[in-house]
Design a protein around this motif. Sequence first.
Motif, PDB file in Angstrom:
ATOM      1  N   ASP A  34      32.447  28.638  -9.058  1.00 42.36           N
ATOM      2  CA  ASP A  34      33.355  29.762  -8.826  1.00 42.36           C
ATOM      3  C   ASP A  34      33.532  30.610 -10.073  1.00 42.36           C
ATOM      4  O   ASP A  34      33.581  31.836 -10.005  1.00 42.36           O
ATOM      5  N   ASN A  35      33.617  29.957 -11.206  1.00 37.03           N
ATOM      6  CA  ASN A  35      33.866  30.699 -12.442  1.00 37.03           C
ATOM      7  C   ASN A  35      32.623  31.350 -13.022  1.00 37.03           C
ATOM      8  O   ASN A  35      32.714  32.098 -13.998  1.00 37.03           O
ATOM      9  N   SER A  36      31.463  31.094 -12.432  1.00 36.75           N
ATOM     10  CA  SER A  36      30.240  31.740 -12.913  1.00 36.75           C
ATOM     11  C   SER A  36      29.718  32.771 -11.912  1.00 36.75           C
ATOM     12  O   SER A  36      28.599  33.259 -12.053  1.00 36.75           O
ATOM     13  N   LYS A  37      30.533  33.095 -10.916  1.00 32.39           N
ATOM     14  CA  LYS A  37      30.130  34.130  -9.961  1.00 32.39           C
ATOM     15  C   LYS A  37      30.206  35.512 -10.606  1.00 32.39           C
ATOM     16  O   LYS A  37      31.056  35.769 -11.458  1.00 32.39           O
ATOM     17  N   PHE A  38      29.315  36.393 -10.160  1.00 30.59           N
ATOM     18  CA  PHE A  38      29.283  37.760 -10.661  1.00 30.59           C
ATOM     19  C   PHE A  38      29.987  38.707  -9.698  1.00 30.59           C
ATOM     20  O   PHE A  38      29.806  38.619  -8.484  1.00 30.59           O
ATOM     21  N   ALA A  39      30.788  39.609 -10.244  1.00 32.38           N
ATOM     22  CA  ALA A  39      31.288  40.781  -9.533  1.00 32.38           C
ATOM     23  C   ALA A  39      30.749  42.002 -10.276  1.00 32.38           C
ATOM     24  O   ALA A  39      30.034  41.870 -11.271  1.00 32.38           O
ATOM     25  N   SER A  40      31.086  43.187  -9.799  1.00 38.88           N
ATOM     26  CA  SER A  40      30.518  44.395 -10.409  1.00 38.88           C
ATOM     27  C   SER A  40      30.854  44.495 -11.890  1.00 38.88           C
ATOM     28  O   SER A  40      30.014  44.895 -12.710  1.00 38.88           O
ATOM     29  N   TRP A  41      32.083  44.100 -12.269  1.00 35.01           N
ATOM     30  CA  TRP A  41      32.459  44.164 -13.680  1.00 35.01           C
ATOM     31  C   TRP A  41      31.612  43.209 -14.511  1.00 35.01           C
ATOM     32  O   TRP A  41      31.216  43.521 -15.627  1.00 35.01           O
ATOM     33  N   ASP A  42      31.329  42.037 -13.963  1.00 31.36           N
ATOM     34  CA  ASP A  42      30.528  41.053 -14.688  1.00 31.36           C
ATOM     35  C   ASP A  42      29.115  41.573 -14.933  1.00 31.36           C
ATOM     36  O   ASP A  42      28.517  41.319 -15.984  1.00 31.36           O
TER      37      ASP A  42
END
Length: 294
Positions: A34-42
């Motif tokens: 969960d903590n290594s998922k990418f969103a647009s900001w990432d």
Amino acid sequence: MLTLEAIKAKYRKRDASLYASEEYLNSLALLYHDNSKFASWDLMRQGQLAEQMNNPYINERASKPYKVHPGTQFFSFEPYEAVEVNLYPDAHLFELQRHRRSVRKFQPYSISMNELYHLLHHAYGITARQAGEGEAAGNSEWSWRTVPSAGGLYPLELYVVVLDGQIPKGLYHYCPERNGLELLSQKVDAAAIEQATSASSFVDAFKASAVVLTTAVFERTFIKYRERAYRFILQECGSVSQNLSLNAEALGLGSCLLGGFMDESVNDLLGVDGVFESILSVQYIGKNENDNNT
């Protein structure tokens, strides 16, 4: 970053599985996922990190992702480079994939240098080179291998324990840059690798010809991809393991990939620290007990 409690609440709301929900709720693996998922900001931040790497010093260092052991006895694969893979008439990719099975019982068989070359080179060897481009490239020369690697950073190292072969028994390091094997220790034998892996519960360990052990030097990928790097490293290790399986099949050999082994015992056997470099996979190689074509 999501806390463990936030993830527990998330899984409590969504859980409809047969797997015990408490196992999910206390899973460090799922917390990491969960903590290594990418969103647009990432993705934007990842682009910034990649740009920070674009300088001569980092490029020159990152373009040479391999270990060397100066002063060790070296066994070159160069004489076997001219032995084309098409000399193995049954090595059709789709047929190899269809017939591949894990082999757990072996017969005594001395593995040749030619077989070790094809096994290792086509698993993780250098297949092309390219000079770095642009002012920030410095004197970098990038090498490309037989598997996809995030950023071309190639974090893995391959070690081989030769148990029965053309070269002396012992622990070797595969050096793709020099195209050969570096002898690290002749004290590592079948009993030592069995003690570290407890492989006899799963495979006929004392009749195998060789054992390939794959480690990761985590910094090589983490320097660019941070938390996401661990996902990339495991993907790459899977690609190498599959290559080893198919290469063994093409050579008329069998292989068995072990998932259960004592990590720190294997790290100690390899002489790696278990933190910055650590074992990821163990693969036994040998002649199938049921194969009469010796």
